[in-house]
Design a protein around this motif. Structure first.
Motif, PDB file in Angstrom:
ATOM      1  N   ALA A 130       0.835  -1.204   0.000  1.00 52.53           N
ATOM      2  CA  ALA A 130       0.000   0.000   0.000  1.00 52.53           C
ATOM      3  C   ALA A 130       0.869   1.253   0.000  1.00 52.53           C
ATOM      4  O   ALA A 130       0.526   2.258  -0.630  1.00 52.53           O
ATOM      5  N   GLY A 131       2.006   1.196   0.681  1.00 52.35           N
ATOM      6  CA  GLY A 131       2.929   2.328   0.705  1.00 52.35           C
ATOM      7  C   GLY A 131       3.473   2.656  -0.666  1.00 52.35           C
ATOM      8  O   GLY A 131       3.769   3.816  -0.963  1.00 52.35           O
ATOM      9  N   LEU A 132       3.603   1.662  -1.522  1.00 46.47           N
ATOM     10  CA  LEU A 132       4.061   1.910  -2.892  1.00 46.47           C
ATOM     11  C   LEU A 132       3.065   2.766  -3.671  1.00 46.47           C
ATOM     12  O   LEU A 132       3.427   3.398  -4.656  1.00 46.47           O
ATOM     13  N   GLU A 133       1.819   2.785  -3.231  1.00 46.07           N
ATOM     14  CA  GLU A 133       0.777   3.560  -3.907  1.00 46.07           C
ATOM     15  C   GLU A 133       0.507   4.902  -3.240  1.00 46.07           C
ATOM     16  O   GLU A 133      -0.389   5.629  -3.652  1.00 46.07           O
ATOM     17  N   SER A 134       1.282   5.257  -2.225  1.00 46.36           N
ATOM     18  CA  SER A 134       1.090   6.506  -1.495  1.00 46.36           C
ATOM     19  C   SER A 134       1.296   7.719  -2.395  1.00 46.36           C
ATOM     20  O   SER A 134       2.059   7.670  -3.366  1.00 46.36           O
ATOM     21  N   ALA A 155       6.081  10.727  -2.068  1.00 44.29           N
ATOM     22  CA  ALA A 155       7.227  10.049  -2.680  1.00 44.29           C
ATOM     23  C   ALA A 155       8.151   9.427  -1.634  1.00 44.29           C
ATOM     24  O   ALA A 155       8.714   8.355  -1.861  1.00 44.29           O
ATOM     25  N   ALA A 156       8.307  10.060  -0.491  1.00 43.24           N
ATOM     26  CA  ALA A 156       9.175   9.528   0.564  1.00 43.24           C
ATOM     27  C   ALA A 156       8.621   8.204   1.097  1.00 43.24           C
ATOM     28  O   ALA A 156       9.375   7.276   1.390  1.00 43.24           O
ATOM     29  N   VAL A 157       7.307   8.109   1.210  1.00 45.68           N
ATOM     30  CA  VAL A 157       6.667   6.873   1.678  1.00 45.68           C
ATOM     31  C   VAL A 157       6.846   5.783   0.629  1.00 45.68           C
ATOM     32  O   VAL A 157       7.163   4.634   0.959  1.00 45.68           O
ATOM     33  N   ARG A 158       6.676   6.134  -0.644  1.00 44.12           N
ATOM     34  CA  ARG A 158       6.866   5.150  -1.713  1.00 44.12           C
ATOM     35  C   ARG A 158       8.311   4.650  -1.749  1.00 44.12           C
ATOM     36  O   ARG A 158       8.555   3.455  -1.922  1.00 44.12           O
ATOM     37  N   ARG A 159       9.266   5.553  -1.593  1.00 43.23           N
ATOM     38  CA  ARG A 159      10.682   5.166  -1.611  1.00 43.23           C
ATOM     39  C   ARG A 159      11.008   4.238  -0.441  1.00 43.23           C
ATOM     40  O   ARG A 159      11.671   3.218  -0.608  1.00 43.23           O
ATOM     41  N   ARG A 160      10.513   4.554   0.735  1.00 43.21           N
ATOM     42  CA  ARG A 160      10.755   3.711   1.909  1.00 43.21           C
ATOM     43  C   ARG A 160      10.118   2.333   1.733  1.00 43.21           C
ATOM     44  O   ARG A 160      10.734   1.303   2.045  1.00 43.21           O
ATOM     45  N   ARG A 184       4.470   3.262 -13.487  1.00 38.43           N
ATOM     46  CA  ARG A 184       3.764   4.535 -13.299  1.00 38.43           C
ATOM     47  C   ARG A 184       4.574   5.587 -12.566  1.00 38.43           C
ATOM     48  O   ARG A 184       4.177   6.744 -12.518  1.00 38.43           O
ATOM     49  N   GLU A 185       5.702   5.193 -11.988  1.00 37.60           N
ATOM     50  CA  GLU A 185       6.475   6.102 -11.135  1.00 37.60           C
ATOM     51  C   GLU A 185       7.185   7.176 -11.947  1.00 37.60           C
ATOM     52  O   GLU A 185       7.822   6.891 -12.948  1.00 37.60           O
ATOM     53  N   GLU A 186       7.091   8.424 -11.485  1.00 39.48           N
ATOM     54  CA  GLU A 186       7.730   9.546 -12.160  1.00 39.48           C
ATOM     55  C   GLU A 186       8.910  10.122 -11.380  1.00 39.48           C
ATOM     56  O   GLU A 186       9.774  10.769 -11.959  1.00 39.48           O
ATOM     57  N   GLU A 187       8.948   9.902 -10.074  1.00 37.46           N
ATOM     58  CA  GLU A 187      10.030  10.436  -9.240  1.00 37.46           C
ATOM     59  C   GLU A 187      11.294   9.593  -9.422  1.00 37.46           C
ATOM     60  O   GLU A 187      11.272   8.371  -9.238  1.00 37.46           O
ATOM     61  N   ILE A 188      12.392  10.253  -9.745  1.00 32.37           N
ATOM     62  CA  ILE A 188      13.660   9.558  -9.999  1.00 32.37           C
ATOM     63  C   ILE A 188      14.130   8.774  -8.771  1.00 32.37           C
ATOM     64  O   ILE A 188      14.559   7.629  -8.888  1.00 32.37           O
ATOM     65  N   VAL A 194      12.437   7.490  -6.328  1.00 31.42           N
ATOM     66  CA  VAL A 194      11.583   6.329  -6.081  1.00 31.42           C
ATOM     67  C   VAL A 194      11.862   5.257  -7.134  1.00 31.42           C
ATOM     68  O   VAL A 194      11.948   4.069  -6.813  1.00 31.42           O
ATOM     69  N   ARG A 195      12.037   5.668  -8.388  1.00 35.20           N
ATOM     70  CA  ARG A 195      12.365   4.700  -9.445  1.00 35.20           C
ATOM     71  C   ARG A 195      13.677   3.987  -9.117  1.00 35.20           C
ATOM     72  O   ARG A 195      13.789   2.772  -9.292  1.00 35.20           O
ATOM     73  N   ALA A 196      14.663   4.739  -8.632  1.00 35.21           N
ATOM     74  CA  ALA A 196      15.950   4.137  -8.268  1.00 35.21           C
ATOM     75  C   ALA A 196      15.767   3.130  -7.134  1.00 35.21           C
ATOM     76  O   ALA A 196      16.356   2.042  -7.153  1.00 35.21           O
ATOM     77  N   ALA A 197      14.955   3.469  -6.134  1.00 36.35           N
ATOM     78  CA  ALA A 197      14.703   2.555  -5.015  1.00 36.35           C
ATOM     79  C   ALA A 197      13.985   1.298  -5.497  1.00 36.35           C
ATOM     80  O   ALA A 197      14.290   0.187  -5.041  1.00 36.35           O
ATOM     81  N   ILE A 198      13.054   1.454  -6.427  1.00 35.08           N
ATOM     82  CA  ILE A 198      12.323   0.303  -6.963  1.00 35.08           C
ATOM     83  C   ILE A 198      13.273  -0.605  -7.737  1.00 35.08           C
ATOM     84  O   ILE A 198      13.258  -1.831  -7.572  1.00 35.08           O
TER      85      ILE A 198
END
Length: 82
Positions: A31-35, A38-43, A64-68, A70-74
Motif C-alpha cells: 500500500a505504501g508503494l501507492e502513497s 514520494a518519501a513513503v513510496r521510496r521507503r 507509473r512512477e515519475e520520481e527519480i 523512487v524509481r531508483a529505489a524500486i
C-alpha cells in the motif's frame, strides 16, 4: 539534507533483511508503494523485497512512477529480490 534522529531510530528497530516481514506488514508496504508521498513510496520500495509478492507490486509501481529517487529505489529493490 540533514539526518533526522527519529527516522534513524525507527530503522534501527527492524533491521532490513534480518527477518521476513509478516503478511500484514507486506500488505502495508504494498500500500505504501501507492502513497501520494514520494518519501513513503521510496521507503516502501526499500523495505518490500523480503515479501513474497514484492516483484509484481514493484513492477506495477515502476511502470507509473515519475520520481527519480523512487524509481531508483524500486530498481534496487528488484535487484535484491530472492
Amino acid at each position: 539534507m540533514g539526518l533526522v534522529k527519529a527516522k534513524i531510530a525507527e530503522k534501527a528497530t527492524r533491521p532490513v533483511g534480518k527477518s521476513k516481514p509478516g503478511q500484514s506488514c507486506c500488505e502495508e508496504l504494498a500500500a505504501g508503494l501507492e502513497s501520494a508521498d514520494a518519501a513513503v513510496r521510496r521507503r516502501a520500495a526499500r523495505e518490500i523485497p523480503p515479501c513474497p509478492d514484492a516483484g509484481p507490486a514493484l513492477l506495477s509501481r515502476l511502470q507509473r512512477e515519475e520520481e527519480i529517487a523512487v524509481r531508483a529505489a524500486i530498481l534496487t529493490a528488484l535487484i535484491r529480490l530472492d
